[in-house]
Design a protein around this motif. Sequence first.
Motif, mmCIF file in Angstrom:
data_model
loop_
_atom_site.group_PDB
_atom_site.id
_atom_site.type_symbol
_atom_site.label_atom_id
_atom_site.label_comp_id
_atom_site.label_asym_id
_atom_site.label_seq_id
_atom_site.Cartn_x
_atom_site.Cartn_y
_atom_site.Cartn_z
ATOM 1 N N THR A 182 0.832 -1.204 0.000
ATOM 2 C CA THR A 182 0.000 0.000 0.000
ATOM 3 C C THR A 182 0.864 1.249 0.000
ATOM 4 O O THR A 182 2.052 1.203 0.304
ATOM 5 N N ASP A 233 -3.932 4.873 1.433
ATOM 6 C CA ASP A 233 -4.710 3.687 1.036
ATOM 7 C C ASP A 233 -5.483 3.141 2.232
ATOM 8 O O ASP A 233 -5.117 3.360 3.388
ATOM 9 N N LYS A 269 -12.910 0.634 -2.120
ATOM 10 C CA LYS A 269 -11.789 1.434 -1.641
ATOM 11 C C LYS A 269 -10.690 0.634 -0.932
ATOM 12 O O LYS A 269 -9.613 1.167 -0.682
ATOM 13 N N GLU A 305 -7.637 -1.460 -0.344
ATOM 14 C CA GLU A 305 -6.449 -1.875 -1.099
ATOM 15 C C GLU A 305 -5.876 -3.177 -0.556
ATOM 16 O O GLU A 305 -5.329 -4.003 -1.292
ATOM 17 N N LYS A 348 -10.851 -3.143 -3.911
ATOM 18 C CA LYS A 348 -10.441 -2.622 -5.208
ATOM 19 C C LYS A 348 -10.104 -3.804 -6.117
ATOM 20 O O LYS A 348 -9.863 -4.921 -5.653
ATOM 21 N N ALA A 363 -6.822 -5.698 -5.237
ATOM 22 C CA ALA A 363 -6.574 -5.804 -3.790
ATOM 23 C C ALA A 363 -5.796 -7.069 -3.453
ATOM 24 O O ALA A 363 -5.841 -8.077 -4.154
#
Length: 371
Positions: free
Chosen positions: A31, A35, A234, A236, A300, A303
């Motif tokens: 990340t 994030d 959203k 990550e 995401k 991810a």
Amino acid sequence: MNARRLPLHAICPYFAMFPESFVREYVEAYTNTGDLVFDPFCGRGTTILESLLLGRNAAGSDINPVAYCVSRAKAERPKLNSIISRLREVEKIYQNSVIVQNEKYRLLLPPFFRRAFYHTTLKELLFLRHTLDWKNNKIDRFIAALVIGSLHGEMGRSTAYFSNQMPRTICLKPNYSLQYWGKHELFPKKRRVFAMLQQKAEYRLMDIQANSKGMVRLADSRKVSSVFRSQWGKVELVITSPPYLNVTRYEEDQWLRLWFLGGPPYPTYGKISRDDRYEVANKYWKFIEDSWAGLVPLLKENAKIIVRLGAIGLNEEEMTIQFIKSVKNVFPKARLIQKPKYTEIVRRQAQSFLPSSKGCLYEIDYVLSVC
């Protein structure tokens, strides 16, 4: 030894906790600043706190109120002077309260409590239990987290705990505890609860510089998509450790801390969650698979998911096969991006109190990409 370990991480022990170095390794690898990192089984909140300290956003859930209280206390840290002011306020109220009423509450409790805590210590704890609004007030929640983190522990090794001799991670059942204390002629020591809590607040908030705030909710892992609707698309990175197969019952093992948070003065089973402990493998893996499915709207496209797992009754190969199957049933394109890491568990605190217990003997870390 971890040279930069923050005292707040260790505010309350919890079963199957992973160290902050485990979180830091993967947050830094996968990340960037800003994030969002997520943990659907957030336990004592290590993923949440370490991610915030590293400049990431963080969110998580747990269905157990003990885990929720501790994790949210870390995610929404009050200022130290606010905690000290509140402690002085409630101590003054306690000193002016009707002593007869406090004694009445104490005598109504089962015999376990009068051997677990010195009588003045128990009265102070009872007052805090009735006074702290930990569900709605973040200062009270932080104080409650300090209390449950010190509620029981190894009296013979430390003066940091309020109780007679007990493990610090789990609380043994009342009858077993009474037998153990009787056999070893153990009696609780007097503890000055309010003074100890102020010292603990000063220590736990030492070196805290980040002002970032995380989001923690009391929720089932399978329902996080509806609880965290504002976070859809959203996340990550997921770093988590689900309940292990056939290893522990969080509701039973945390019963004394649950009592302090408003629960009954005895262990309960299936009141908080029917998924607390699975002893049958196929039902366990269905629960794990459903938990991955709950994450889908939050993630995401690229991810990563980091999972630490353990089990009793499965060997390393069997667990890896079943774990990968549970992930691929939800994320067909998922793939391991590192070789699973096997770690033998050498020290188990329960061995001191329950020498015949088998416990979990190993853990495996998995690192996956979902696309």
